[in-house]
Scaffold this motif. Structure first.
Motif, PDB file in Angstrom:
ATOM      1  N   ILE A 283       0.842  -1.202   0.000  1.00 26.69           N
ATOM      2  CA  ILE A 283       0.000   0.000   0.000  1.00 26.69           C
ATOM      3  C   ILE A 283       0.876   1.250   0.000  1.00 26.69           C
ATOM      4  O   ILE A 283       1.910   1.290   0.671  1.00 26.69           O
ATOM      5  CB  ILE A 283      -0.911   0.012   1.253  1.00 26.69           C
ATOM      6  N   ALA A 284       0.467   2.254  -0.750  1.00 25.66           N
ATOM      7  CA  ALA A 284       1.222   3.515  -0.769  1.00 25.66           C
ATOM      8  C   ALA A 284       0.273   4.702  -0.814  1.00 25.66           C
ATOM      9  O   ALA A 284      -0.847   4.602  -1.329  1.00 25.66           O
ATOM     10  CB  ALA A 284       2.175   3.562  -1.963  1.00 25.66           C
ATOM     11  N   ALA A 285       0.737   5.820  -0.280  1.00 26.36           N
ATOM     12  CA  ALA A 285      -0.027   7.068  -0.336  1.00 26.36           C
ATOM     13  C   ALA A 285       0.100   7.677  -1.730  1.00 26.36           C
ATOM     14  O   ALA A 285       1.030   7.361  -2.478  1.00 26.36           O
ATOM     15  CB  ALA A 285       0.514   8.043   0.709  1.00 26.36           C
ATOM     16  N   GLY A 286      -0.822   8.548  -2.074  1.00 24.79           N
ATOM     17  CA  GLY A 286      -0.749   9.233  -3.366  1.00 24.79           C
ATOM     18  C   GLY A 286      -1.482  10.559  -3.325  1.00 24.79           C
ATOM     19  O   GLY A 286      -2.497  10.691  -2.650  1.00 24.79           O
ATOM     20  N   PHE A 287      -0.941  11.564  -4.028  1.00 25.89           N
ATOM     21  CA  PHE A 287      -1.685  12.827  -4.160  1.00 25.89           C
ATOM     22  C   PHE A 287      -2.074  13.068  -5.613  1.00 25.89           C
ATOM     23  O   PHE A 287      -2.647  14.084  -5.962  1.00 25.89           O
ATOM     24  CB  PHE A 287      -0.900  14.019  -3.588  1.00 25.89           C
ATOM     25  N   ASN A 288      -1.719  12.112  -6.483  1.00 27.88           N
ATOM     26  CA  ASN A 288      -2.196  12.117  -7.870  1.00 27.88           C
ATOM     27  C   ASN A 288      -2.442  10.661  -8.252  1.00 27.88           C
ATOM     28  O   ASN A 288      -1.861   9.754  -7.666  1.00 27.88           O
ATOM     29  CB  ASN A 288      -1.165  12.740  -8.804  1.00 27.88           C
ATOM     30  N   LEU A 289      -3.329  10.456  -9.212  1.00 30.99           N
ATOM     31  CA  LEU A 289      -3.672   9.095  -9.607  1.00 30.99           C
ATOM     32  C   LEU A 289      -3.103   8.779 -10.989  1.00 30.99           C
ATOM     33  O   LEU A 289      -2.870   9.680 -11.791  1.00 30.99           O
ATOM     34  CB  LEU A 289      -5.191   8.916  -9.607  1.00 30.99           C
ATOM     35  N   PRO A 290      -2.874   7.499 -11.271  1.00 33.57           N
ATOM     36  CA  PRO A 290      -2.361   7.126 -12.582  1.00 33.57           C
ATOM     37  C   PRO A 290      -3.497   6.969 -13.592  1.00 33.57           C
ATOM     38  O   PRO A 290      -4.667   6.931 -13.216  1.00 33.57           O
ATOM     39  CB  PRO A 290      -1.700   5.774 -12.307  1.00 33.57           C
ATOM     40  N   GLY A 291      -3.143   6.871 -14.867  1.00 36.03           N
ATOM     41  CA  GLY A 291      -4.143   6.577 -15.897  1.00 36.03           C
ATOM     42  C   GLY A 291      -4.080   7.517 -17.083  1.00 36.03           C
ATOM     43  O   GLY A 291      -3.563   8.632 -16.986  1.00 36.03           O
ATOM     44  N   GLY A 326       4.011  14.591 -12.911  1.00 32.47           N
ATOM     45  CA  GLY A 326       4.620  15.681 -13.668  1.00 32.47           C
ATOM     46  C   GLY A 326       3.573  16.529 -14.375  1.00 32.47           C
ATOM     47  O   GLY A 326       3.710  17.753 -14.475  1.00 32.47           O
ATOM     48  N   VAL A 327       2.514  15.877 -14.862  1.00 32.46           N
ATOM     49  CA  VAL A 327       1.417  16.627 -15.495  1.00 32.46           C
ATOM     50  C   VAL A 327       0.768  17.554 -14.471  1.00 32.46           C
ATOM     51  O   VAL A 327       0.467  18.719 -14.762  1.00 32.46           O
ATOM     52  CB  VAL A 327       0.377  15.660 -16.113  1.00 32.46           C
ATOM     53  N   VAL A 328       0.566  17.052 -13.247  1.00 33.17           N
ATOM     54  CA  VAL A 328       0.010  17.888 -12.170  1.00 33.17           C
ATOM     55  C   VAL A 328       0.930  19.084 -11.909  1.00 33.17           C
ATOM     56  O   VAL A 328       0.468  20.225 -11.762  1.00 33.17           O
ATOM     57  CB  VAL A 328      -0.197  17.068 -10.879  1.00 33.17           C
ATOM     58  N   ALA A 329       2.247  18.851 -11.884  1.00 32.57           N
ATOM     59  CA  ALA A 329       3.207  19.950 -11.699  1.00 32.57           C
ATOM     60  C   ALA A 329       3.087  20.952 -12.839  1.00 32.57           C
ATOM     61  O   ALA A 329       3.175  22.168 -12.627  1.00 32.57           O
ATOM     62  CB  ALA A 329       4.631  19.399 -11.626  1.00 32.57           C
ATOM     63  N   GLY A 330       2.861  20.446 -14.052  1.00 36.74           N
ATOM     64  CA  GLY A 330       2.676  21.331 -15.210  1.00 36.74           C
ATOM     65  C   GLY A 330       1.427  22.180 -15.074  1.00 36.74           C
ATOM     66  O   GLY A 330       1.435  23.381 -15.374  1.00 36.74           O
ATOM     67  N   ILE A 331       0.345  21.556 -14.587  1.00 36.03           N
ATOM     68  CA  ILE A 331      -0.913  22.287 -14.388  1.00 36.03           C
ATOM     69  C   ILE A 331      -0.720  23.412 -13.379  1.00 36.03           C
ATOM     70  O   ILE A 331      -1.115  24.569 -13.620  1.00 36.03           O
ATOM     71  CB  ILE A 331      -2.031  21.329 -13.923  1.00 36.03           C
ATOM     72  N   LEU A 332      -0.107  23.103 -12.237  1.00 36.67           N
ATOM     73  CA  LEU A 332       0.103  24.119 -11.195  1.00 36.67           C
ATOM     74  C   LEU A 332       0.958  25.269 -11.718  1.00 36.67           C
ATOM     75  O   LEU A 332       0.661  26.444 -11.481  1.00 36.67           O
ATOM     76  CB  LEU A 332       0.777  23.490  -9.971  1.00 36.67           C
ATOM     77  N   THR A 333       2.017  24.932 -12.444  1.00 34.61           N
ATOM     78  CA  THR A 333       2.923  25.959 -12.971  1.00 34.61           C
ATOM     79  C   THR A 333       2.213  26.843 -13.988  1.00 34.61           C
ATOM     80  O   THR A 333       2.287  28.075 -13.919  1.00 34.61           O
ATOM     81  CB  THR A 333       4.147  25.286 -13.631  1.00 34.61           C
ATOM     82  N   ALA A 334       1.524  26.198 -14.921  1.00 34.99           N
ATOM     83  CA  ALA A 334       0.836  26.951 -15.972  1.00 34.99           C
ATOM     84  C   ALA A 334      -0.270  27.833 -15.409  1.00 34.99           C
ATOM     85  O   ALA A 334      -0.436  28.997 -15.827  1.00 34.99           O
ATOM     86  CB  ALA A 334       0.268  25.986 -17.013  1.00 34.99           C
ATOM     87  N   GLN A 371     -12.586  21.973 -15.922  1.00 35.57           N
ATOM     88  CA  GLN A 371     -12.232  22.770 -17.109  1.00 35.57           C
ATOM     89  C   GLN A 371     -10.858  22.369 -17.651  1.00 35.57           C
ATOM     90  O   GLN A 371     -10.630  22.339 -18.863  1.00 35.57           O
ATOM     91  CB  GLN A 371     -12.242  24.252 -16.723  1.00 35.57           C
ATOM     92  N   LEU A 372      -9.946  22.030 -16.741  1.00 39.67           N
ATOM     93  CA  LEU A 372      -8.586  21.650 -17.134  1.00 39.67           C
ATOM     94  C   LEU A 372      -8.480  20.180 -17.526  1.00 39.67           C
ATOM     95  O   LEU A 372      -7.406  19.726 -17.941  1.00 39.67           O
ATOM     96  CB  LEU A 372      -7.614  21.930 -15.974  1.00 39.67           C
ATOM     97  N   GLY A 373      -9.569  19.433 -17.367  1.00 42.50           N
ATOM     98  CA  GLY A 373      -9.549  18.011 -17.698  1.00 42.50           C
ATOM     99  C   GLY A 373      -8.842  17.172 -16.663  1.00 42.50           C
ATOM    100  O   GLY A 373      -8.349  16.079 -16.953  1.00 42.50           O
ATOM    101  N   ALA A 374      -8.791  17.682 -15.422  1.00 42.76           N
ATOM    102  CA  ALA A 374      -8.014  17.004 -14.373  1.00 42.76           C
ATOM    103  C   ALA A 374      -8.869  16.540 -13.199  1.00 42.76           C
ATOM    104  O   ALA A 374      -8.338  16.257 -12.124  1.00 42.76           O
ATOM    105  CB  ALA A 374      -6.918  17.935 -13.877  1.00 42.76           C
ATOM    106  N   THR A 375     -10.176  16.440 -13.382  1.00 42.11           N
ATOM    107  CA  THR A 375     -11.036  15.935 -12.309  1.00 42.11           C
ATOM    108  C   THR A 375     -10.617  14.513 -11.934  1.00 42.11           C
ATOM    109  O   THR A 375     -10.497  13.647 -12.794  1.00 42.11           O
ATOM    110  CB  THR A 375     -12.508  15.929 -12.759  1.00 42.11           C
ATOM    111  N   GLY A 376     -10.364  14.294 -10.653  1.00 45.80           N
ATOM    112  CA  GLY A 376      -9.963  12.974 -10.181  1.00 45.80           C
ATOM    113  C   GLY A 376      -8.472  12.712 -10.277  1.00 45.80           C
ATOM    114  O   GLY A 376      -7.953  11.827  -9.600  1.00 45.80           O
ATOM    115  N   LEU A 377      -7.773  13.464 -11.120  1.00 45.80           N
ATOM    116  CA  LEU A 377      -6.316  13.299 -11.236  1.00 45.80           C
ATOM    117  C   LEU A 377      -5.618  13.834  -9.994  1.00 45.80           C
ATOM    118  O   LEU A 377      -4.614  13.295  -9.547  1.00 45.80           O
ATOM    119  CB  LEU A 377      -5.814  14.044 -12.479  1.00 45.80           C
TER     120      LEU A 377
END
Length: 444
Positions: A283-291, A326-334, A371-377
């Motif tokens: 088991i591991a923690a996560g703040f973003n999901l794969p997929g 990394g995509v989440v990091a891109g979203i936050l930065t952008a 709007q960003l297409g990141a619901t659930g990510l």
């Protein structure tokens, strides 16, 4: 000089003047973001996945939207090897590049983050240490240029103990339990020792901290110690090659993998696949999901990979934990850059200090994530002068031998423990460094 010659001369002069004026303006229409990371060494899977995802997101914005309000995002890779000295060297090399200098730096290393805090603050360049770094930097009054966004290590650790409490039948059941914290012997690994000690005292469990030297491919002695202690749970705070090595060592001494809870840097595909069957049930923690089913991932496939511009050479890694992180990091930065443009001038490159303002005013609501297409990510978050974390919740995932399965909803952190510790630690830092904390009521 004939009239025609005069006209031609005047026209050429005007054209030259326009070119001189337009040249810098065109050059200014770029926003530079350093990609100071690591693509070699024992931690390469994390670095290549993370920066691959971030660059893929920037590439998608450039291809699909022409950048952010017409401002193209640019980047340059610099190999840090997850080494503090190299991280500082890359920072110094990249901080003045681009028309406005480095917009923001993602160190992707707690050690490098610690090494850059004073430098970046003096240079007025924001550091985003998303899910890592110095936890007390969550207090933006003392650390105006450091952002441990989404969830910091102490928050995650309280969610981890909540999860263990849930599995035991309630927090009251933790009393008398034994928990071993196996950690990477680095600034990153040591970061949660203080909060674990506080939680052990509060809930009555016994905590034992066991260090594993870098890079972590030798752990026989540590797991023999685990076998002697016979803990109820093990917290794995590993990184890179340390993670699959730990899972294989746990199997060898007969410790149940479904009683091991890892940090999110121990919870990617690259951490479990090399361990084979020894990873099943872990088991591991996560703040973003794969997929790849998230709309933003579909957009990256369509506008980046379909056009042969993707960063991931191994296409099977697209949508993996590190890649989507990394995509989440891109979203936050952008979105920080977009917010800074809204405040300081749409369609223009913004300065690092203005990007800092944009990060501090991030407000990614559920509607915005849709709007960003990141619901659930990722989780929604709201950053402020006082709170440079902005989220704090964690989900838990379990490896079934082939894929990660989400086994909880978002579990909120225990801020009754975390926030006082953050403020106390930040106040001590401010005292040591002679820093006058900002008055957030006066911040715009």
């Amino acid at each position: 000089m004939t009239r025609q010659t005069r006209f031609l001369t005047t026209t050429l002069a005007a054209a030259a003047a326009f070119a001189l004026a337009a040249g810098p303006a065109l050059a200014q229409n770029e926003q530079f973001i350093p990609a100071n990371g690591y693509w070699v060494g024992p931690y390469a899977p994390g670095g290549s996945g993370f920066f691959g995802g971030m660059i893929d997101y920037f590439q998608m914005l450039n291809t699909r939207d022409g950048g952010i309000n017409g401002v193209k995002l640019t980047w340059e890779k610099c190999e840090t090897e997850y080494n503090n000295a190299r991280g500082v060297e890359c920072y110094e090399r990249s901080k003045k590049k681009g028309p406005t200098g480095a917009s923001v730096v993602h160190p992707l290393s707690t050690g490098i983050t610690y090494s850059l805090i004073e430098k970046a603050t003096a240079d007025k360049i924001p550091l985003i240490s998303m899910g890592y770094g110095r936890t007390d930097a969550s207090d933006g009054r003392v650390f105006p240029f450091v952002f441990p966004l989404i969830t910091n290590y102490w928050s995650q650790n309280t969610a981890k103990i909540k999860f263990i409490g849930m599995k035991e039948g309630g927090m009251g059941k933790l009393k008398g339990k034994k928990i071993v914290n196996i950690y990477h012997d680095s600034a990153y690994g040591k970061e949660t020792i203080p909060v674990l000690d506080v939680q052990a005292k509060k809930f009555g469990f016994e905590i034992t901290h066991i260090a594993v030297p870098h890079p972590g491919n030798e752990q026989q002695a540590q797991w023999l110690q685990v076998r002697q202690i016979k803990p109820d749970w093990v917290i794995l705070r590993g990184w890179g090659v340390m993670n699959p090595t730990a899972l294989k060592a746990a199997a060898k001494v007969g410790f149940a993998r479904n009683k091991i809870v890892g940090v999110w840097w121990s919870g990617a595909e690259e951490d479990v696949i090399p361990a084979g069957d020894a990873a099943k049930g872990y088991i591991a923690a996560g703040f973003n999901l794969p997929g790849t089913s998230f709309p933003v991932m579909q957009e990256i496939q369509k506008h980046v990979y379909a056009k042969g511009k993707g960063e991931m050479d191994d296409k099977s890694r697209i949508g993996s934990i590190y890649h989507t992180r990394g995509v989440v990091a891109g979203i936050l930065t952008a979105e920080a850059i977009r917010g800074a443009q809204e405040k300081f001038g749409k369609g223009k490159a913004v300065t690092p200090d203005q990007v800092r303002w944009g990060i501090e005013h991030l407000n990614l609501t559920d509607a915005k994530l849709k709007q960003l297409g990141a619901t659930g990510l990722m989780q929604s978050l709201k950053v402020s002068c006082l709170d440079h974390e902005g989220g704090g919740a964690v989900k838990f995932l379990q490896w079934d031998g082939k894929k990660w399965n989400v086994i909880t909803d978002w579990i909120a952190s225990d801020q009754s423990i975390v926030r006082p510790m953050i403020e106390q630690s930040a106040a001590q830092y401010a005292k040591e460094k002679g820093i006058a904390p900002r008055d957030c009521s006066k911040e715009g």
